[in-house]
Design an enzyme around this catalytic site. Structure first.
Site, short mmCIF file in Angstrom:
data_model
loop_
_atom_site.label_atom_id
_atom_site.label_comp_id
_atom_site.label_asym_id
_atom_site.label_seq_id
_atom_site.Cartn_x
_atom_site.Cartn_y
_atom_site.Cartn_z
N ASP A 235 0.79 -1.23 0.00
CA ASP A 235 0.00 0.00 0.00
C ASP A 235 0.82 1.28 0.00
O ASP A 235 0.34 2.30 -0.48
CB ASP A 235 -0.97 0.00 1.18
CG ASP A 235 -2.11 -1.00 0.98
OD1 ASP A 235 -2.27 -1.49 -0.15
OD2 ASP A 235 -2.83 -1.28 1.94
N LEU B 164 13.84 4.18 18.49
CA LEU B 164 14.01 4.57 19.89
C LEU B 164 15.40 5.15 20.09
O LEU B 164 16.38 4.64 19.51
CB LEU B 164 13.86 3.33 20.78
CG LEU B 164 12.46 2.80 21.05
CD1 LEU B 164 12.50 1.32 21.41
CD2 LEU B 164 11.79 3.60 22.17
N GLY C 293 -0.74 7.41 3.45
CA GLY C 293 -1.21 8.71 3.95
C GLY C 293 -2.11 9.42 2.95
O GLY C 293 -3.00 10.20 3.32
N TYR D 30 -10.09 -1.47 1.67
CA TYR D 30 -9.82 -1.55 3.10
C TYR D 30 -9.65 -0.19 3.74
O TYR D 30 -9.16 0.74 3.13
CB TYR D 30 -8.54 -2.35 3.36
CG TYR D 30 -8.85 -3.76 3.79
CD1 TYR D 30 -9.61 -3.99 4.93
CD2 TYR D 30 -8.42 -4.84 3.06
CE1 TYR D 30 -9.93 -5.28 5.31
CE2 TYR D 30 -8.74 -6.13 3.44
CZ TYR D 30 -9.49 -6.34 4.57
OH TYR D 30 -9.80 -7.61 4.94
N ASP D 31 -10.06 -0.11 4.98
CA ASP D 31 -9.81 1.07 5.80
C ASP D 31 -8.90 0.62 6.94
O ASP D 31 -9.27 -0.25 7.72
CB ASP D 31 -11.11 1.62 6.39
CG ASP D 31 -12.10 2.05 5.31
OD1 ASP D 31 -12.42 1.22 4.44
OD2 ASP D 31 -12.56 3.19 5.35
CA LIG Z 1 17.83 5.02 17.69
CU LIG Z 2 -8.33 -8.72 5.47
#
Ligand SMILES: [Ca+2]
Ligand SMILES: [Cu+2]
Ligand SMILES: [Ca+2]
Ligand SMILES: [Ca+2]
Ligand SMILES: [Ca+2]
Ligand SMILES: [Cu+2]
Lengths: 674, 674
Positions: free
Chosen positions: B331, B475, B337, B416-417
């Site tokens: 997608d 992270l 987006g 699809y949503d």
């Molecule tokens: Ca990092």
């Molecule tokens: Cu499915």
């Protein structure tokens, strides 16, 4: 404006009322030859009426009655008596209620064995003697040590016991660990543990078998006292400890958080033990032992679940010191429902929830009322249940908010608080979930401790442990005759029809019907098919067998190896899902007598499947295990948070309906530009 | 009363404004020698300015700026041009904004390859030609068949394309399946599919290569027409079909469901692209291609996450017919987006949520505003975040409700949503979740169809498929230098200290630090350790490495076998979690050019780990894959429900703090009888 009506027939599943407890208690006391006491401090050497509980009706009788094909089943109670004078435990069925006229010893019928007296719980009466024993045999002999090490007199340390109480059947040798008398004592270990042998029902024969002080073992209180006084012991020197277990707020509320309200009133109703919510209805109860349960769960009047119930909460701990090294808790033996206390409005459940009182009789002289110990509420889950926006061919939008009914108890079993939720969705799904919060168990740190957890406070180890939770899921999919199906995918290499020389790996549906109990005992340590279904041979409009799928949410750790003697008491935890043929005699996967006789438990779940019965076109019960591995960390102080610490099972319609039933919900929203 | 202040530095992560899009577009148009058109119906044979998007700043520069150690990074845009005249695609960086003065071809720098023109998306311009082609080459030649089989004239069937468009690099041969023009056309297949070869940028060279009608293949429209007229074809005879895809309510609202409100106002604030919520702050953006993302996520001012973003949503389908037999959707190549449309108050998000507009430039002549396409709200999760009730030694209660901030978009990508949620908890956890709803994809049933799904309506097969979702989790745990740790349990046989002859199996903590990218590429088809941590070598108060744990929630099916040519375009899905050393050049795990050139994709994630770099004391990025196997069933009609159809990852502090930070929440409640 509720759909449907309340049904008084739900009362066949209702817990005993205050009056019924009293009637049963009086009946038993009047049977003078039983020689039973109901005194709260009855000694282990006497005969004590420990428990009165509802006896569930036989399923066939209950179904006949619910479906207006049979009379109301006789209402009966189960009574548990600890016969200290005789060295055994008896279970009786007492009936009929409300005016009992008979009792019947069902011990062997239910457990195929006699129950030895040491399989019993420690009662308030035995605790009174134990505390007194510790006071005279330990504390009063160690006043100097207690003062210098812990700055306390004999009464200011709290005790937390480890279980099992020994390593073989008949043992009743309990390691008692001591904790500072502070908020959340479970995370304030002081480094002092005592092994008490209280095998005899005669407390005069009890003795201290071992002591642990600052990592060293001593054979008697006198040995410890003498070595301490001689200075040949590495002393713990008292140091004030902050109250890091405190749950007192450190900040004043600035603004209250989001609240939920029913602008146009509640869309559910609770009467007696019966709940109505949109298309759903169900009966409920709360067993002192196994906890929350619902029966006769219907959607649009059609029964989907006969029984959905909590069965057991089990934990296995690791440590280098006695407190936690062999610890294996089986909470239903202590009582899960027993500790369902009052729920706090606005925290445990929303302010506007309906709250229900429950009554219990377990280790008490009179029945006890627990105010607001169940809550029922509808919750806006903060997301759409379904939605679609079309921007290509049709500009339109359809959707609905996910509002669902939550049925909840929270049981504070010593250190841990388990939050139990059964959730009823408008799409026809039911979820059974548990989350853990409250205090972790901990040990005083000694050499080697860090191999068994993480340090979480000064000298405190948060011990590694597993959580395993067992649910009983008695789905009746379009009647009681069901089969167990699995579905999954597999890639197959196929030639493309329009270019046969080219092959592609394409996912294909793989369906199986499992034939026997052993086939359908799906172990955690093997790969299980991804979709698990309890199905009917009746089909939906499209020719597919109507079914409910069991989707298990779990982060379980390893189960105790089967070569361990204690494993038989928790053999249900081998299986993610196990399917058995329903039997009234196989009501629970664990028992009240398992914790203190793990090596020869009254119920060994694996025996339910050992006879390997056919599960084709039978009344099936799914036993579902979820859990998580808990490696405690600093953020478990003061309390474990619920986020991420849970598990459960989602029961989802799968070709049960002809289309999603939520399409009929009045919450549906639709608009288009035209 | 908010804690903390908004920070305008968040704007380095902000999507381009309407004005910036226009500035970039005008700059590109003014570069006359590029010969670019922005006309909506630019033909494939011409040069089309397809996309304008933010170019993310280099991480080191952004960090220096955020931490007040460096200048504001130059703001730049990425521009994608499809050069039909030249047979390639170019990516440019254009800058500086707001007044661009330069453009730089970054195609080879970013992808180490030239991008062939057929790797491009099908644009509105190409669709216009395709529809016209189908009309003249197929529909107008089959009027009788269309009328008799489907009761439609040439314009009343809707098309849905299958991807990939072929089986090898350079292919652009698309199977187009036809559907009734009804609500949710995706579940109304008619049994008619056409293979169009549109490899040439010159539409006059396009041709119909094959047709499928009622399970039989034909080499040309003429063949089908002739056989149909001769009566040698098994005809589909038109029969009116109910509008079972309708989302229109069938019942009127009786009572509205529970609503949430902020009795004392919002406890969060959104300014520009910056959100403040209690102890949290973060910047956000919405990429037309990859969707929702947040940057510089801080708790009490300390950065925990540099970037958390959606990367890709992929599905692999199974079928016996061309529509779905080789279907593999990527997608982000179509734009995740891109399809973040207006959210509906009270259904998609609570009424009182804050709604944010976004602006995008993708396959359009001018930038487009999407009203209310992001929502931000605080939600009461309907459960305590933590609580403990003590009934033994201290009668007291402490707890707090679980109110958390939800940051959400919903992207309706064709049928699809996907609902994307990033959730910020007061305990310091962040959750990234996706749920699927909307319409399933389906096929017209022919012999053998039931091996690839379930029938869900008259002649309609809901095709089996997988969902795999990839998140990028950068992270930064106490700075960018981190290590990757795993923790788990294992049973060890230990001698009990107080009775050394007795051995017990005791769970022990097993910790490992993985050293290289290959070690830390944790495959779905192998057993992975239960706890996965991005950790710092800096320790918390108790001497443990501060870390965040990644807890993945997934019910993923099998990943496409690696011997399949298409697998390289989705190699990220092999891994539950893969850890790479951060590189600005490895911004995404997929690419805009992957869907239409799966066999030679511009990004092959597995190459990020092929160089097997050290991941010790490096800036680490975790690529997390969640998903679920979807075996469609009757209840997927009309829409798949969100309940049970999702996955994600929970980022949890684990020895990051010295204790649970929620203890400082003003939502804490405490009372005791004293
Ligand atoms: Ca990092
Ligand atoms: Cu499915
Ligand atoms: Ca059996
Ligand atoms: Ca059943
Ligand atoms: Ca690398
Ligand atoms: Cu735990």
């Amino acid at each position: 404006p509720l759909r449907g009506d309340h049904d008084e027939r739900s009362l066949v599943f209702a817990d005993l009322t205050h009056e019924e407890y009293v009637q049963v208690q009086q009946y038993m006391l009047n049977e003078k030859d039983l020689d039973i006491s109901t005194n709260q401090v009855t000694k282990p050497s006497q005969n004590f009426l420990f428990l009165i509980n509802l006896s569930l009706p036989k399923k066939a009788e209950a179904l006949a009655y619910l479906d207006a094909k049979g009379p109301k089943p006789v209402r009966e109670a189960t009574v548990v008596v600890f016969y200290g004078t005789k060295g055994y435990i008896k279970e009786y069925v007492v009936g009929p209620l409300p005016n009992p006229t008979y009792h019947r010893d069902v011990t062997v019928e239910r457990y195929q064995m006699e129950l030895p007296i040491n399989a019993r719980l420690v009662t308030v009466g035995e605790y009174a003697l134990l505390f007194n024993f510790l006071l005279t045999e330990v504390f009063s002999k160690l006043e100097k040590l207690l003062k210098e090490s812990f700055n306390v007199g004999p009464e200011k340390l709290n005790a937390f016991e480890q279980m099992p109480r020994g390593v073989r059947s008949g043992d009743r040798k309990t390691w008692v660990s001591f904790f500072r008398d502070m908020s959340g004592m479970y995370i304030h270990p002081v480094g002092f543990e005592v092994l008490v042998n209280h095998e005899s029902v005669n407390e005069s024969e009890w003795r201290v078998e071992r002591l642990l002080y600052n990592g060293r073992y001593f054979n008697s209180t006198e040995d410890l006292q003498q070595e301490y006084d001689e200075g040949s012991v590495n002393k713990i020197v008292y140091k004030p400890s902050p109250d890091y277990g405190s749950l007192k707020p450190t900040n004043k509320p600035l603004q209250i958080g989001p609240q939920q309200f029913y602008a146009e009133g509640k869309r559910f109703s609770v009467r007696n033990n019966h709940v109505l919510y949109l298309d759903w209805s169900f009966a409920f109860g709360l067993s002192s032992l196994t906890g929350m349960r619902v029966f006769d769960v219907r959607f649009k009047g059609e029964r989907i679940v006969y029984e959905l119930s909590v069965q057991e909460a089990m934990s296995v701990y690791g440590s280098v010191t006695p407190g936690m090294i062999i610890t294996k808790f089986l909470d239903s033996s202590i009582g899960i429902g027993r500790f369902a206390h009052e729920l706090v409005r606005g925290v445990d459940c929303p302010y506007e929830a309906a709250y229900v009182d429950t009554y219990r009789y377990i280790d008490v002289p009179v029945p006890v009322r627990f105010r607001n110990s169940i809550c029922v509420f509808e919750h806006n889950m903060g997301q759409p249940l379904r939605r679609h926006f079309s921007d290509f061919f049709h500009h339109s939008y359809g959707g609905m908010a996910n509002s669902a009914l939550v049925f909840r108890t929270i049981t504070a079993i010593g250190n841990y608080d388990y939050m139990w939720d059964f959730i009823f969705y408008q799409s026809g799904s039911i979820e059974a979930k548990v989350h853990a919060t409250g205090y972790i168990s901990s040990s005083y740190m000694v050499h080697g401790s860090r191999g068994f957890g993480h340090q979480v406070a000064e000298n405190v180890l948060g011990n590694i442990h597993t959580h395993f939770i067992n649910f009983k899921v008695d789905l009746d999919v379009v009647g009681v005759k069901n089969v167990f199906q699995t579905k999954d995918m597999e890639f197959v290499n196929v030639s493309l029809p329009w270019m046969p020389d080219h092959y592609s790996m394409v996912p294909r549906l793989v369906e199986k019907q499992l034939k026997t109990e052993k086939d359908a005992a799906l172990r955690y340590d093997t790969k299980t098919p991804r979709y698990l279904h309890v199905a009917s041979n009746k089909t939906n409009r499209w020719g597919h067998q109507r079914s409910y799928r069991l989707q298990v949410y779990s982060f379980a750790g390893d189960h105790l190896p089967e070569n361990q003697a204690e494993e038989r008491s928790m053999s249900w935890a081998r299986y993610k899902v196990a399917i058995t043929k329903h039997k009234d005699s196989e009501q629970t996967s664990s028992s009240l007598y398992s914790q203190n006789n793990m090596w020869d438990p009254a119920v060994d779940f694996s025996k339910y499947i050992e006879d390997n019965e056919s599960i084709e076109d039978e009344d099936l019960v799914a036993w579902v295990t979820a859990g998580f591995l808990h490696i405690p960390h600093a953020e478990d102080i003061p309390n474990t948070v619920t986020v991420g610490n849970g598990g459960g099972v989602l029961l989802r319609p799968h070709n049960y309906f002809d289309k999603d039933p939520s399409i009929h919900s009045a919450d549906s929203v639709y608009f288009s530009p035209g």
